[in-house]
Design an enzyme around this catalytic site. Structure first.
Site, PDB file in Angstrom:
ATOM      1  N   GLY A  21     -28.706  13.754 -14.244  1.00 31.07           N
ATOM      2  CA  GLY A  21     -29.018  14.497 -15.469  1.00 31.07           C
ATOM      3  C   GLY A  21     -30.499  14.806 -15.472  1.00 31.07           C
ATOM      4  CE  LYS A  22     -31.587  20.928 -15.909  1.00 21.02           C
ATOM      5  NZ  LYS A  22     -30.154  20.661 -15.842  1.00 21.02           N
ATOM      6  CE  LYS A  24     -38.468  15.572 -25.049  1.00 17.51           C
ATOM      7  NZ  LYS A  24     -38.570  15.233 -26.420  1.00 17.51           N
ATOM      8  N   GLY A  26     -38.319  14.591 -17.047  1.00 21.93           N
ATOM      9  CA  GLY A  26     -38.046  14.316 -15.632  1.00 21.93           C
ATOM     10  C   GLY A  26     -36.545  14.165 -15.413  1.00 21.93           C
ATOM     11  NE  ARG A  27     -34.447  18.247 -11.425  1.00 22.32           N
ATOM     12  CZ  ARG A  27     -33.243  18.818 -11.418  1.00 22.32           C
ATOM     13  NH1 ARG A  27     -32.180  18.058 -11.291  1.00 22.32           N
ATOM     14  NH2 ARG A  27     -33.112  20.112 -11.535  1.00 22.32           N
ATOM     15  CB  VAL A  28     -31.450  10.466 -14.435  1.00 23.36           C
ATOM     16  CG1 VAL A  28     -31.151   8.995 -14.285  1.00 23.36           C
ATOM     17  CG2 VAL A  28     -32.031  10.764 -15.788  1.00 23.36           C
ATOM     18  CE  LYS A  43     -36.100  10.368 -17.984  1.00 23.30           C
ATOM     19  NZ  LYS A  43     -35.364  11.031 -19.063  1.00 23.30           N
ATOM     20  CG  ASP A 137     -34.036   9.166 -30.459  1.00 22.80           C
ATOM     21  OD1 ASP A 137     -34.478   9.525 -29.357  1.00 22.80           O
ATOM     22  OD2 ASP A 137     -33.496   9.938 -31.283  1.00 22.80           O
ATOM     23  CE  LYS A 139     -31.670  12.152 -29.485  1.00 24.87           C
ATOM     24  NZ  LYS A 139     -32.751  13.084 -29.751  1.00 24.87           N
ATOM     25  CG  ASN A 142     -31.078   8.803 -27.060  1.00 23.61           C
ATOM     26  OD1 ASN A 142     -31.294   9.514 -26.077  1.00 23.61           O
ATOM     27  ND2 ASN A 142     -31.859   8.779 -28.114  1.00 23.61           N
ATOM     28  CG  ASP A 155     -34.351   7.733 -24.233  1.00 25.02           C
ATOM     29  OD1 ASP A 155     -34.263   8.922 -23.946  1.00 25.02           O
ATOM     30  OD2 ASP A 155     -35.441   7.155 -24.427  1.00 25.02           O
ATOM     31  CB  THR A 173     -31.586  16.957 -33.447  1.00 24.94           C
ATOM     32  OG1 THR A 173     -30.874  16.956 -34.678  1.00 24.94           O
ATOM     33  CG2 THR A 173     -31.383  15.606 -32.763  1.00 24.94           C
TER      34      THR A 173
END
Ligand SMILES: Cn1ncc2ncnc(NCCc3cnc(NC(=O)Nc4cccc(C(F)(F)F)c4)s3)c21
Length: 276
Positions: A21-22, A24, A26-28, A43, A137, A139, A142, A155, A173
């Site tokens: 996944g990517k 904000k 960086g990527r994982v 990550k 956070d 949601k 996460n 996260d 959001t």
């Protein structure tokens, strides 16, 4: 301190696999530790982006907080290392990936599956709050799912030790934020109970309760007013739990113990496939 095992990791220790996944910053990647064959998620965070967004302190706090957490419903952070350009987080690999992808694909979850996830979230949050950590956070984005479909809260970039008032401007959001945070007030662990209510609603309905396509200020107004409406297909017990979590005043919100003992949870508890 001397009790901490000496684990200086470096990139050469890992065989890098497919991107998972990517985010904000960086990527994982799926990665395998060469010596042990242990599979992890790696990550990568780009240092200059963290400095630019002034969040390097948050990443340090995340590493410090999450390295001390051990719970089946909280994603493990095994360690971290950096090279000149990047910071790497060595994370537990969640075998069934991102919960929000399952939610979008299925539109919404059944009451039984939602109750199972909310019960596991309450267990993870009870563990965190006992350690005076608030996640702040909560949601779908996460939350990950382990190989047996169990919740893995992840996260901790916004987690802090309670009580706190946020200094970094919020991005992303507003949907999940409680009134006291959108109003920039002092806030405590009860912020996670509000978000748990929003999460329950979104699992059952497929969209968060205060979402307003006309933008942030409209969402803000709906949160501050607790302008809550339920579709007709929501059961009375689910409405009761959500309404007792989405209380404007933090003290009025249910405790995590009350969530775990709520009729809506107990009604489904016997049918969950319990792995031993
Ligand atoms: C997608 N996927 N599929 C399977 C799977 N298994 C494990 N992990 C995955 N994905 C990674 C999930 C994360 C866990 N911890 C994170 N932590 C973080 O991203 N921290 C962070 C970054 C930048 C800025 C900030 C700050 F400071 F601004 F807040 C904080 S991201 C997986």
């Amino acid at each position: 301190n001397s009790s901490k095992p000496l684990r200086n990791f470096h990139l050469g220790m890992f065989e890098i696999g497919k991107p998972l996944g990517k985010g904000k910053f960086g990527r994982v990647y799926l990665a395998k530790e060469k010596k042990t064959g242990y599979v992890v998620a790696l990550k990568t965070l780009h240092k200059e982006e963290l400095v630019h967004s002034k969040v390097e302190r948050q990443v340090r706090r995340e590493i410090e907080i999450q390295s001390n957490l051990r719970h089946k419903n909280i994603l493990r952070l095994f360690g971290h290392f950096h090279d000149e350009k990047r910071i790497f987080l060595i994370l537990e690999f969640a075998g069934r990936g991102e919960l929000y992808k399952h939610l979008r694909r299925q539109q919404r979850f059944s009451e039984e599956l939602s109750a199972k996830y909310i019960f596991q979230m309450a267990q993870a949050l009870a563990y965190l709050h006992k350690k005076h950590v608030i996640h702040r956070d909560i949601k779908p984005e996460n939350i990950l799912l382990g190989i047996d479909g169990e919740i893995k809260l992840s996260d901790f970039g916004w987690s802090v030790h309670a009580p706190s008032n946020r200094r970094t401007t919020l991005c992303g959001t507003l949907d999940y934020l409680p009134p006291e945070m959108v109003e920039g007030k002092e806030h405590g662990a009860k912020v996670d109970l509000w978000s748990l209510g929003v999460l329950t609603y979104e699992f059952l309905v497929g969209a968060p309760p205060f979402e307003d396509i006309s933008g942030h200020s409209a969402t803000y107004r709906r949160i501050a007013k607790v302008d809550l409406k339920f579709p007709s297909f929501i059961s009375a017990e689910a409405k009761d739990l959500i309404s007792r979590l989405l209380q404007h005043s933090p003290e009025k919100r249910l405790s995590l113990d009350q969530v775990m003992r709520h009729p809506w949870i107990l009604k489904h508890k016997n049918n969950w496939d319990r792995p031993g």
